[in-house]
Motif scaffolding. Structure first.
Motif, PDB file in Angstrom:
ATOM      1  N   VAL A  85       0.841  -1.200   0.000  1.00  0.00           N
ATOM      2  CA  VAL A  85       0.000   0.000   0.000  1.00  0.00           C
ATOM      3  C   VAL A  85       0.877   1.251   0.000  1.00  0.00           C
ATOM      4  CG1 VAL A  85      -1.742   1.287   1.285  1.00  0.00           C
ATOM      5  CG2 VAL A  85      -1.865  -1.193   1.167  1.00  0.00           C
ATOM      6  N   VAL A  86       0.516   2.207  -0.867  1.00  0.00           N
ATOM      7  CA  VAL A  86       1.248   3.471  -0.968  1.00  0.00           C
ATOM      8  C   VAL A  86       0.235   4.614  -0.890  1.00  0.00           C
ATOM      9  CG1 VAL A  86       2.689   4.903  -2.460  1.00  0.00           C
ATOM     10  CG2 VAL A  86       3.008   2.431  -2.437  1.00  0.00           C
ATOM     11  N   LEU A  87       0.569   5.655  -0.139  1.00  0.00           N
ATOM     12  CA  LEU A  87      -0.254   6.855  -0.069  1.00  0.00           C
ATOM     13  C   LEU A  87       0.417   7.936  -0.915  1.00  0.00           C
ATOM     14  CD1 LEU A  87      -2.585   8.516   1.105  1.00  0.00           C
ATOM     15  CD2 LEU A  87      -1.098   9.074   3.018  1.00  0.00           C
ATOM     16  N   VAL A  88      -0.331   8.509  -1.871  1.00  0.00           N
ATOM     17  CA  VAL A  88       0.193   9.543  -2.763  1.00  0.00           C
ATOM     18  C   VAL A  88      -0.524  10.848  -2.440  1.00  0.00           C
ATOM     19  CG1 VAL A  88       0.471  10.248  -5.161  1.00  0.00           C
ATOM     20  CG2 VAL A  88       0.629   7.835  -4.556  1.00  0.00           C
ATOM     21  N   GLU A  89       0.239  11.936  -2.263  1.00  0.00           N
ATOM     22  CA  GLU A  89      -0.343  13.260  -2.015  1.00  0.00           C
ATOM     23  C   GLU A  89       0.152  14.211  -3.099  1.00  0.00           C
ATOM     24  OE1 GLU A  89      -0.735  16.599   1.503  1.00  0.00           O
ATOM     25  OE2 GLU A  89       0.844  15.112   1.630  1.00  0.00           O
ATOM     26  N   PHE A  90      -0.758  15.056  -3.604  1.00  0.00           N
ATOM     27  CA  PHE A  90      -0.428  15.976  -4.686  1.00  0.00           C
ATOM     28  C   PHE A  90      -1.133  17.302  -4.439  1.00  0.00           C
ATOM     29  CE2 PHE A  90      -1.622  17.809  -8.809  1.00  0.00           C
ATOM     30  CZ  PHE A  90      -0.380  17.934  -9.402  1.00  0.00           C
ATOM     31  N   TRP A  91      -0.426  18.404  -4.682  1.00  0.00           N
ATOM     32  CA  TRP A  91      -1.024  19.737  -4.572  1.00  0.00           C
ATOM     33  C   TRP A  91      -0.945  20.430  -5.924  1.00  0.00           C
ATOM     34  CZ3 TRP A  91      -3.837  21.978  -0.847  1.00  0.00           C
ATOM     35  CH2 TRP A  91      -3.859  21.339   0.392  1.00  0.00           C
ATOM     36  N   LEU A  92      -2.072  20.921  -6.386  1.00  0.00           N
ATOM     37  CA  LEU A  92      -2.157  21.701  -7.609  1.00  0.00           C
ATOM     38  C   LEU A  92      -2.349  23.150  -7.186  1.00  0.00           C
ATOM     39  CD1 LEU A  92      -2.554  21.934 -10.713  1.00  0.00           C
ATOM     40  CD2 LEU A  92      -4.985  21.592 -10.281  1.00  0.00           C
ATOM     41  N   ALA A  93      -1.473  24.037  -7.664  1.00  0.00           N
ATOM     42  CA  ALA A  93      -1.571  25.442  -7.285  1.00  0.00           C
ATOM     43  C   ALA A  93      -1.343  26.308  -8.513  1.00  0.00           C
ATOM     44  CB  ALA A  93      -0.547  25.781  -6.217  1.00  0.00           C
ATOM     45  N   ARG A 149      -4.487   9.847  -2.642  1.00  0.00           N
ATOM     46  CA  ARG A 149      -5.073   8.566  -3.009  1.00  0.00           C
ATOM     47  C   ARG A 149      -4.252   7.451  -2.384  1.00  0.00           C
ATOM     48  NH1 ARG A 149      -7.006   6.072  -8.724  1.00  0.00           N
ATOM     49  NH2 ARG A 149      -7.740   4.162  -7.816  1.00  0.00           N
ATOM     50  N   VAL A 150      -4.948   6.424  -1.945  1.00  0.00           N
ATOM     51  CA  VAL A 150      -4.283   5.229  -1.433  1.00  0.00           C
ATOM     52  C   VAL A 150      -4.250   4.219  -2.577  1.00  0.00           C
ATOM     53  CG1 VAL A 150      -4.387   3.349   0.238  1.00  0.00           C
ATOM     54  CG2 VAL A 150      -5.101   5.651   0.907  1.00  0.00           C
ATOM     55  N   LEU A 151      -3.048   3.774  -2.926  1.00  0.00           N
ATOM     56  CA  LEU A 151      -2.883   2.789  -3.995  1.00  0.00           C
ATOM     57  C   LEU A 151      -2.523   1.445  -3.380  1.00  0.00           C
ATOM     58  CD1 LEU A 151      -0.749   4.895  -6.496  1.00  0.00           C
ATOM     59  CD2 LEU A 151      -3.215   4.527  -6.527  1.00  0.00           C
ATOM     60  N   ASN A 152      -3.231   0.423  -3.811  1.00  0.00           N
ATOM     61  CA  ASN A 152      -2.953  -0.933  -3.368  1.00  0.00           C
ATOM     62  C   ASN A 152      -2.204  -1.618  -4.506  1.00  0.00           C
ATOM     63  OD1 ASN A 152      -2.878  -3.419  -2.224  1.00  0.00           O
ATOM     64  ND2 ASN A 152      -5.072  -3.647  -1.999  1.00  0.00           N
ATOM     65  N   LEU A 153      -0.917  -1.799  -4.354  1.00  0.00           N
ATOM     66  CA  LEU A 153      -0.068  -2.355  -5.404  1.00  0.00           C
ATOM     67  C   LEU A 153       0.050  -3.875  -5.253  1.00  0.00           C
ATOM     68  CD1 LEU A 153       2.795   0.265  -5.187  1.00  0.00           C
ATOM     69  CD2 LEU A 153       0.815   0.311  -6.695  1.00  0.00           C
ATOM     70  N   ARG A 154      -0.408  -4.557  -6.257  1.00  0.00           N
ATOM     71  CA  ARG A 154      -0.298  -6.030  -6.275  1.00  0.00           C
ATOM     72  C   ARG A 154       0.134  -6.459  -7.661  1.00  0.00           C
ATOM     73  NH1 ARG A 154      -6.014  -6.924  -3.729  1.00  0.00           N
ATOM     74  NH2 ARG A 154      -5.576  -6.230  -1.630  1.00  0.00           N
ATOM     75  N   ARG A 155       1.173  -7.238  -7.719  1.00  0.00           N
ATOM     76  CA  ARG A 155       1.660  -7.769  -8.993  1.00  0.00           C
ATOM     77  C   ARG A 155       1.938  -6.680 -10.006  1.00  0.00           C
ATOM     78  NH1 ARG A 155      -2.939 -12.252  -9.287  1.00  0.00           N
ATOM     79  NH2 ARG A 155      -2.505 -13.211  -7.300  1.00  0.00           N
ATOM     80  N   GLY A 156       2.459  -5.522  -9.529  1.00  0.00           N
ATOM     81  CA  GLY A 156       2.818  -4.424 -10.428  1.00  0.00           C
ATOM     82  C   GLY A 156       1.653  -3.629 -10.954  1.00  0.00           C
ATOM     83  N   ARG A 157       0.465  -3.824 -10.409  1.00  0.00           N
ATOM     84  CA  ARG A 157      -0.724  -3.085 -10.869  1.00  0.00           C
ATOM     85  C   ARG A 157      -1.346  -2.335  -9.706  1.00  0.00           C
ATOM     86  NH1 ARG A 157      -3.645  -7.771 -14.316  1.00  0.00           N
ATOM     87  NH2 ARG A 157      -5.432  -6.465 -13.950  1.00  0.00           N
ATOM     88  N   THR A 158      -2.100  -1.262 -10.012  1.00  0.00           N
ATOM     89  CA  THR A 158      -2.790  -0.522  -8.956  1.00  0.00           C
ATOM     90  C   THR A 158      -4.260  -0.884  -8.982  1.00  0.00           C
ATOM     91  OG1 THR A 158      -3.230   1.372 -10.384  1.00  0.00           O
ATOM     92  CG2 THR A 158      -1.189   1.419  -9.092  1.00  0.00           C
ATOM     93  N   GLY A 159      -4.912  -0.750  -7.852  1.00  0.00           N
ATOM     94  CA  GLY A 159      -6.333  -1.042  -7.816  1.00  0.00           C
ATOM     95  C   GLY A 159      -6.978  -0.492  -6.593  1.00  0.00           C
TER      96      GLY A 159
END
Length: 50
Positions: free
Chosen positions: A5-13, A40-50
């Motif tokens: 599991v990876v948490l991604v944070e992004f800011w658009l300004a 967004r929380v990404l659940n990485l399994r077998r090289g894919r996100t879901g």
């Protein structure tokens, strides 16, 4: 959460400096600043996100 599991944070300004055309409508510049947070929380399994 596990190791897959990876948490991604992004800011658009930015600032609305030029005309924005949506279809036939034109929104004139407001010179106003915008900041939008996104994550967004990404659940990485077998090289894919879901």
């Amino acid at each position: 959460m596990g190791a897959d599991v990876v948490l991604v944070e992004f800011w658009l300004a930015g600032t609305h400096l030029g005309p924005l055309t949506i279809g036939e409508r034109v929104i004139e510049p407001t010179d106003k600043a915008l900041a939008c947070g996104w994550w967004r929380v990404l659940n990485l399994r077998r090289g894919r996100t879901g």
